[in-house]
Design a protein around this motif. Sequence first.
Motif, short mmCIF file in Angstrom:
data_model
loop_
_atom_site.label_atom_id
_atom_site.label_comp_id
_atom_site.label_asym_id
_atom_site.label_seq_id
_atom_site.Cartn_x
_atom_site.Cartn_y
_atom_site.Cartn_z
N ALA A 118 0.82 -1.22 0.00
CA ALA A 118 0.00 0.00 0.00
C ALA A 118 0.85 1.26 0.00
CB ALA A 118 -0.93 0.00 1.22
N TYR A 119 2.12 1.15 0.39
CA TYR A 119 2.95 2.33 0.61
C TYR A 119 3.81 2.65 -0.62
CZ TYR A 119 1.82 1.35 5.51
OH TYR A 119 1.17 1.11 6.70
N LYS A 120 3.92 3.94 -0.87
CA LYS A 120 4.78 4.38 -1.97
C LYS A 120 5.19 5.83 -1.71
CE LYS A 120 3.59 3.25 -6.13
NZ LYS A 120 2.86 3.23 -7.44
N ILE A 121 6.45 6.12 -1.99
CA ILE A 121 6.94 7.50 -1.88
C ILE A 121 7.57 7.87 -3.22
CG2 ILE A 121 8.58 9.03 -0.74
CD1 ILE A 121 8.25 7.39 1.77
N THR A 122 7.07 8.93 -3.81
CA THR A 122 7.60 9.38 -5.10
C THR A 122 8.55 10.55 -4.86
OG1 THR A 122 5.77 10.92 -5.48
CG2 THR A 122 5.50 8.67 -6.28
N THR A 123 9.62 10.59 -5.66
CA THR A 123 10.60 11.67 -5.61
C THR A 123 10.93 12.09 -7.04
OG1 THR A 123 12.65 10.38 -5.81
CG2 THR A 123 11.61 10.44 -3.63
N PRO A 124 11.62 13.20 -7.24
CA PRO A 124 11.99 13.60 -8.60
C PRO A 124 12.92 12.62 -9.30
CG PRO A 124 12.17 15.46 -7.08
CD PRO A 124 11.95 14.25 -6.25
N SER A 125 13.58 11.72 -8.54
CA SER A 125 14.54 10.79 -9.13
C SER A 125 14.05 9.37 -9.24
CB SER A 125 15.84 10.80 -8.31
OG SER A 125 16.44 12.07 -8.31
N GLY A 126 12.85 9.08 -8.72
CA GLY A 126 12.34 7.72 -8.78
C GLY A 126 11.32 7.47 -7.68
N THR A 127 10.96 6.21 -7.54
CA THR A 127 9.92 5.81 -6.59
C THR A 127 10.47 4.81 -5.58
OG1 THR A 127 8.22 6.10 -8.28
CG2 THR A 127 7.63 4.76 -6.38
N LEU A 128 10.09 5.02 -4.34
CA LEU A 128 10.55 4.17 -3.25
C LEU A 128 9.42 3.25 -2.83
CD1 LEU A 128 13.01 3.71 -1.39
CD2 LEU A 128 12.04 5.42 0.15
N GLY A 129 9.66 1.94 -2.98
CA GLY A 129 8.71 0.95 -2.53
C GLY A 129 9.05 0.51 -1.12
N VAL A 130 8.05 0.45 -0.25
CA VAL A 130 8.25 0.20 1.17
C VAL A 130 7.90 -1.24 1.50
CG1 VAL A 130 7.63 0.98 3.48
CG2 VAL A 130 7.70 2.62 1.59
N ARG A 131 8.72 -1.87 2.36
CA ARG A 131 8.49 -3.27 2.72
C ARG A 131 8.58 -3.44 4.24
NH1 ARG A 131 12.04 -6.40 -1.99
NH2 ARG A 131 10.94 -5.47 -3.75
N GLY A 132 7.68 -2.83 4.95
CA GLY A 132 7.71 -2.96 6.40
C GLY A 132 8.95 -2.34 6.97
N THR A 133 9.11 -1.04 6.83
CA THR A 133 10.42 -0.43 6.84
C THR A 133 10.44 0.89 7.61
OG1 THR A 133 10.71 -1.33 4.64
CG2 THR A 133 12.26 0.36 5.29
N ALA A 134 11.62 1.25 8.06
CA ALA A 134 11.90 2.62 8.53
C ALA A 134 13.11 3.13 7.76
CB ALA A 134 12.16 2.63 10.04
N PHE A 135 13.03 4.35 7.27
CA PHE A 135 14.15 4.93 6.51
C PHE A 135 14.04 6.44 6.52
CE2 PHE A 135 10.84 3.52 3.52
CZ PHE A 135 10.43 4.74 2.99
N ASP A 136 15.16 7.08 6.17
CA ASP A 136 15.22 8.53 6.00
C ASP A 136 15.42 8.84 4.53
OD1 ASP A 136 14.98 8.68 8.70
OD2 ASP A 136 16.88 9.74 9.06
N VAL A 137 14.79 9.92 4.06
CA VAL A 137 14.87 10.34 2.66
C VAL A 137 15.31 11.80 2.61
CG1 VAL A 137 13.59 10.69 0.50
CG2 VAL A 137 13.04 8.75 1.98
#
Length: 331
Positions: A118-137
Amino acid sequence: MATPRKLLLGLLVAAALGTPALAAEKVGEAVSITVQVTGQAGPIAKGGDIHRDERIRTNAVGVGAFLFEDGTKLAVGPNSSVVIDKYVYAGGSTAKKLTLGATKGALRWISGKSDHSAYKITTPSGTLGVRGTAFDVYVGRNGVTAVTLLNGSAQFCNARGCQTLKRRCEFIIARPGGAVTKPRGITRSTGLGVPVGQAFPFLAGGVRLPRGFLSGSSCAALSQPGLNNGFGQPADPLDFNFPDLGPRDNRNTQGTPPTPTSPATNPDTPPAAGDPATPPAAGDPTTPPAAGNPTTPPAAGNPTTPPAAGNPNTPPAGGNTNPPTAPGVAG
């Protein structure tokens, strides 16, 4: 009966009074706000709602921490802009789709209870797919994007391919139209052109977060002294391909024996062979006998040395003019 003119007049009055004709859909709330964080309707306060399609902005010292309905947590760092593009409920307290658009600055994401797809983060350089995760962008100037993994896994993709982050503190960079770098351990020398504290303020410890937002998380290389010169300039790139050192390779200068010096300059060094001060080797005819050593042959012409017993060829001692006496013959 209301005429179209009256309906239009009513909408204009509602807009002028700041009352939206249709209420925006709430998708979460602010749990912590520092200084200034704004949304579509102006400044956001602690406990204030956030809505679908809302853009969240922070000023140079603003920090916001938000909790979505499904338990997902989002922290937005200084000088940042994030849009809640989509939030589709799946029923209960989960989301069928939650999409963020990160356009500038720093954010921290911690997944909630919804399915990872269900999760997705879009950026100017691409898309980040999330897999039960914690991260910094981090999204910087010209759309350059960097991601550092805190736990779980995440995959960053664009038209040039994908890279998957699997280990804590792994780090990738992507640029618009460019390939995604291979994951590597993050250091203060990120190659982003900005200090690591600006790109990853939560990891570098420059920004505090409330409990539950992994406020104490960091990466070892970001806290080691000497990796940054203190003026925001990147240090030299680090090489992680060090060979394992065995006992023979793990040397230091303490306790190492000194290098032998030449005899002429070192009075403690035994002189070389042939030196007049060097004792000659045993059996050398020029060697004077050791004191009290009965096995050493006497020096030639020494009148005090008795001849060997019974040796007819031994010359008499000096001063004896008689010829040698034959054995067994009386004088």
